[in-house]
Design an enzyme around this catalytic site. Structure first.
Site, short mmCIF file in Angstrom:
data_model
loop_
_atom_site.label_atom_id
_atom_site.label_comp_id
_atom_site.label_asym_id
_atom_site.label_seq_id
_atom_site.Cartn_x
_atom_site.Cartn_y
_atom_site.Cartn_z
N SER A 148 0.82 -1.21 0.00
CA SER A 148 0.00 0.00 0.00
C SER A 148 0.86 1.27 0.00
O SER A 148 2.02 1.26 0.43
CB SER A 148 -0.92 0.02 1.22
N1 SAH Z 1 -0.94 -4.89 3.95
C1 SAH Z 1 -0.23 -5.24 2.73
C2 SAH Z 1 -1.03 -4.83 1.51
C3 SAH Z 1 -1.11 -5.97 0.58
S1 SAH Z 1 -2.30 -5.86 -0.72
C4 SAH Z 1 1.17 -4.67 2.74
O1 SAH Z 1 1.51 -3.90 3.66
O2 SAH Z 1 1.97 -4.99 1.85
C5 SAH Z 1 -3.62 -6.81 -0.06
C6 SAH Z 1 -3.32 -8.26 0.26
O3 SAH Z 1 -4.57 -8.83 0.68
C7 SAH Z 1 -2.83 -9.09 -0.90
O4 SAH Z 1 -1.62 -9.70 -0.54
C8 SAH Z 1 -3.93 -10.13 -1.09
O5 SAH Z 1 -3.46 -11.42 -1.49
C9 SAH Z 1 -4.56 -10.17 0.28
N2 SAH Z 1 -5.93 -10.70 0.32
C10 SAH Z 1 -6.95 -10.50 -0.55
N3 SAH Z 1 -8.04 -11.16 -0.14
C11 SAH Z 1 -7.71 -11.80 1.01
C12 SAH Z 1 -8.41 -12.65 1.91
N4 SAH Z 1 -9.69 -13.01 1.72
N5 SAH Z 1 -7.75 -13.11 2.99
C13 SAH Z 1 -6.46 -12.78 3.23
N6 SAH Z 1 -5.75 -11.98 2.42
C14 SAH Z 1 -6.36 -11.50 1.32
#
Ligand code: SAH
Length: 225
Positions: A75
């Site tokens: 993010s």
């Molecule tokens: N907080 C992260 C942002 C990653 S983007 C960071 O600091 O890098 C969002 C993430 O949510 C992705 O890795 C995606 O695979 C995950 N995601 C999407 N749906 C999900 C679900 N149902 N359960 C767990 N993770 C999920």
């Protein structure tokens, strides 16, 4: 070596990842309304360039989301800072993150001294995140699962942060929020999302507030390796 010392030495870096470049990001966040000094200090200390591919390291201190593989992104720092600042308002100690991704948001929360639980549906991303967090000395509990079910065995949480967007709030997560707790999540369609802040009072009553527009990858169902 203490965690602080280790982070300090990691933080020295060079060129585009130097402390000076990081300080500039912190000043930019401050100019854009991030006021909580604890959050700014965490952003200053956690080496974001170690949470992206080496080829992207020189862009790690720009205020922008970056690809982390599997169509996912780390993010934007401003969004991480804003969400964290909101979560800190009622002094949480135990927090659940849905969407570990690179592990950066989890590291920021851990650097603030919170007990962090994080869930990721993509095994490959979770393995990389765990490795980074371990190398940096962050103690984070993580699980490979569909985070829409939360983490019932470890509930309730004082704060819940969802870092992927769903069309509507997920009831299981609201249920795992402790009285007095705050949940923050991007809600909406792929093209139009807002940040939703939900507070549960001491009697369990919920109030919701919509903050501004944001852009997140979608919250998807099921798990993959
Ligand atoms: N907080 C992260 C942002 C990653 S983007 C960071 O600091 O890098 C969002 C993430 O949510 C992705 O890795 C995606 O695979 C995950 N995601 C999407 N749906 C999900 C679900 N149902 N359960 C767990 N993770 C999920």
């Amino acid at each position: 070596m203490s965690l602080r010392m280790r982070l300090k030495s990691e933080a020295i870096g060079s060129g585009m990842t130097s402390q000076r470049v990081r300080d500039r990001l912190v000043e930019r966040l401050r100019a854009n309304g991030i006021a909580d000094e604890r959050v700014l200090e965490a952003i200053r200390t956690v080496p974001r360039h170690l949470f992206v591919d080496e080829a992207l390291a020189t862009r790690a201190y720009e205020d922008t989301a970056l690809p982390i593989g599997h169509g996912q992104t780390i993010s934007q720092p401003w969004v991480v800072a804003r969400m964290t600042e909101i979560l800190l308002r009622n002094n949480p100690s135990k927090v659940l993150e849905v969407g570990t991704g690179s592990g950066y948001q989890a590291a920021i929360l851990a650097a603030l001294g919170l007990e962090v639980h994080t869930v990721e549906r993509i095994g490959d991303l979770l393995r990389s995140a765990r490795k980074r967090l371990r190398q940096l000395g962050f103690n984070v509990r993580s699980k490979h699962d569909d985070g829409r079910i939360g983490w019932p065995e470890n509930a309730a949480f004082d704060a819940i942060i969802v870092t992927a967007a769903a069309p509507a709030l997920v009831d299981e997560l609201t249920g795992q929020l402790a009285p007095g707790g705050t949940l923050i999540a991007p809600v909406g369609s792929a093209s139009a999302q807002s940040l939703l802040v939900l507070e549960k009072d001491e009697h369990g009553a919920l109030t919701q507030k919509m903050l501004g527009p944001v852009v997140f990858v979608p919250l998807l169902s099921g798990m993959i390796d």
